[in-house]
Design an enzyme around this catalytic site. Structure first.
Site, PDB file in Angstrom:
ATOM      1  N   SER A   3       1.322  -9.776  -0.248  1.00 22.20           N
ATOM      2  CA  SER A   3       1.006  -8.350  -0.301  1.00 22.20           C
ATOM      3  C   SER A   3       1.056  -7.642   1.043  1.00 22.20           C
ATOM      4  O   SER A   3       1.029  -6.411   1.080  1.00 22.20           O
ATOM      5  CB  SER A   3      -0.380  -8.151  -0.930  1.00 22.20           C
ATOM      6  OG  SER A   3      -1.371  -8.843  -0.198  1.00 22.20           O
ATOM      7  N   LYS A  31       0.805  -1.212   0.000  1.00 22.13           N
ATOM      8  CA  LYS A  31       0.000   0.000   0.000  1.00 22.13           C
ATOM      9  C   LYS A  31       0.841   1.265   0.000  1.00 22.13           C
ATOM     10  O   LYS A  31       0.373   2.338  -0.424  1.00 22.13           O
ATOM     11  CB  LYS A  31      -0.934   0.003   1.209  1.00 22.13           C
ATOM     12  CG  LYS A  31      -2.120  -0.939   1.103  1.00 22.13           C
ATOM     13  CD  LYS A  31      -3.157  -0.409   0.127  1.00 22.13           C
ATOM     14  CE  LYS A  31      -4.446  -1.209   0.188  1.00 22.13           C
ATOM     15  NZ  LYS A  31      -5.472  -0.669  -0.732  1.00 22.13           N
TER      16      LYS A  31
END
Length: 504
Positions: free
Chosen positions: A303, A50
């Site tokens: 992720s 992110k």
């Protein structure tokens, strides 16, 4: 697509993010018969990809916009990415987080310099408050996924994937929450390497992009599963939907057990612990890879790794089921001396992982048993056939959520003479007054006959409740459930309930 490739190539992410390694997963590659490569976005400074999108968005702001400051609503990785990026640029960052946010994440955002505002019982409440603050204080809103600059920042992962592996690539598996990462990587890879299959992956209980693709437009989900909270998005973004519809080959969904098995694979290979959302794409790879009809490596993205420690117990419990190395069975045996010994002899030298029993009146007894598997589904079928041939009734509960979440901890709870009991599973929001709201909505003549609660470090607790409701009042009870608004499942006819918790 060309516009996005240009944005991706000109992105500013490397002023803050790092180029993460692409690791070969040796044992998994050997097991699957194909080279499996894992992109280690869990190694970013905020332990999540992110940061890429957040930093690129802030870097593209004008000086006047930076002076105004930024705001976002988040309870997770986006919040940390915005706070980290804002601190690097000397920009004010207001982060609105719901009251259910775990304290570890709140403190992480504060350490990164974010001004934390706690508001609302759920993410949507926090988002609406953030939008109001945005207007009132003239701040710049930073969307977690549905923004071209955020999408482009996440797309830099695609640059690295193609540069880090020069050999044939059969497929890249992309995790999807709102769709920013999948859209960005797909735009870049599809432009340069149209031969590579691009597969989106979502949890079965939070498949907002698949729902959008099926409907032809973004649509809200009625319920969103909360285990993989980093990808638990109720509705796909407009722009991410447009790109994913155009660029992805397909979207597959994975179960909680499959995600847990993928977390274990990542740990076995890296000794790092991925958060559930961080292991979604590898879970999809494991499920889908056998369908690929082309040679080459397959890639997944780790992720994120912002895992609450108290969730590890749940992951460990479910991982073996997800990788088909444990069977959970309900077995009927005679209620007589020597029955246990005879049952264990039938199983031979197999490892027993769990054995639950409580004496009950009658000629037969019910046991809840876990058995370690070394040959997956085929061995489970062999065991069931063996037990049935030995005269035992067997119910396979390996994929039974009621059994895995509650019954295994409640064996021995059967009672006699209990009339009109209905059994429901609920997901209760972890906030003050949630249980009280449930209890106050019950009529005084609806008796709670069973209650079991579990929490796995998330913002929802899992509750099993037995409630005595006469048949002529079922319509009123259904209305109560709808007004309550909590996710719920009727388990009254579940075989695990009949075996271990139902009335005698």
């Amino acid at each position: 697509m060309q516009d996005y490739v240009r944005r991706i190539l000109n992105s500013a992410v490397y002023e803050a993010a790092i180029e993460t390694p692409l690791d070969r997963m040796g044992p998994l590659s050997e097991r699957l018969g194909r080279e499996v490569l894992l992109k280690r976005e869990d190694l970013q400074p905020v332990f999540s990809f992110k940061l890429r999108g957040a930093y690129n968005k802030l870097a593209r702001l004008t000086d006047a916009e930076k002076q105004r400051g930024v705001i976002c609503a988040s309870a997770g990785n986006h919040a940390q990415g915005v706070a980290y990026s804002a601190r690097r640029m000397g920009v004010r960052a207001v982060i609105v987080m719901p009251t259910t946010t775990p304290s570890i994440k709140v403190e992480a955002v504060k350490r990164l310099g974010g001004e934390v505002v706690i508001h609302g019982d759920a993410f949507d409440d926090a988002r609406l408050h953030a939008m109001a603050l945005c207007d009132r204080e003239n701040l710049v809103f930073v969307h977690p996924y549905d923004d071209p600059e955020v999408i482009a920042g996440q797309g830099t992962i695609g640059i690295e994937l193609l540069r880090q592996h020069s050999g044939p690539i059969a497929a890249i598996y992309l995790p999807i929450g709102g769709g920013g990462l999948a859209a960005g990587v797909a735009a870049y890879v599809r432009f340069l390497r149209p031969d590579i299959r691009l597969i989106g992956v979502e949890p079965e209980d939070a498949a907002s992009m698949k729902a959008a693709l099926d409907a032809g437009r973004p649509v809200p989900l009625n319920e969103v599963g909360i285990f993989a909270d980093g990808v638990a998005v109720r509705q796909a973004g407009d722009e991410t939907f447009r790109l994913c519809r155009e660029l992805l080959d397909e979207v597959v969904t994975v179960s909680t057990d499959e995600i847990c098995a993928a977390i274990k694979d990542i740990f076995d290979h890296t000794r790092s612990i991925a958060e559930p959302a961080g292991a979604v794409s590898l879970a999809g790879l494991r499920r889908h890879v056998e369908t690929l009809d082309r040679p080459g490596a397959v890639m997944a993205i780790a992720s994120g790794a912002n895992m609450n420690f108290d969730r590890l117990r749940h992951v460990a419990e479910r991982a073996e089921i997800g990788e088909h190395s444990e069977a959970l069975l309900g077995v009927t045996i005679p209620e007589q001396p020597g029955a246990y010994r005879a049952f264990i002899r039938l199983l031979g030298g197999r490892t027993i992982t769990e054995f639950n029993y409580r004496i009950a009146p009658g000629a037969s007894a019910q046991i809840f048993v876990g058995v370690r598997l070394t040959r997956g589904e085929a061995e489970k079928r062999e065991i069931i056939d063996l037990l049935r041939a030995g005269g035992h009734a067997v119910v396979d509960m390996t994929d039974n959520e009621l059994a895995k979440l509650h019954v295994r901890y409640m064996v021995g709870g059967r009672v006699g003479g209990l009339a009109e009991e209905m059994l429901y599973r609920f997901e209760f929001p972890e906030r003050p007054g949630a249980l009280l709201r449930f209890l106050e909505g019950l009529r005084s003549d609806w008796n709670i006959s069973l209650f079991h609660y579990r929490n796995h470090g998330s913002d929802f607790g899992r509750v099993l409740a037995g409630i005595q409701v006469p048949p002529d009042e079922r319509a009123a009870f259904d209305a109560f459930l709808q007004d309550l608004g909590y996710a719920h499942w009727d388990e009254t006819n579940n075989p695990a309930y009949a075996l271990f918790l139902g009335t005698r």
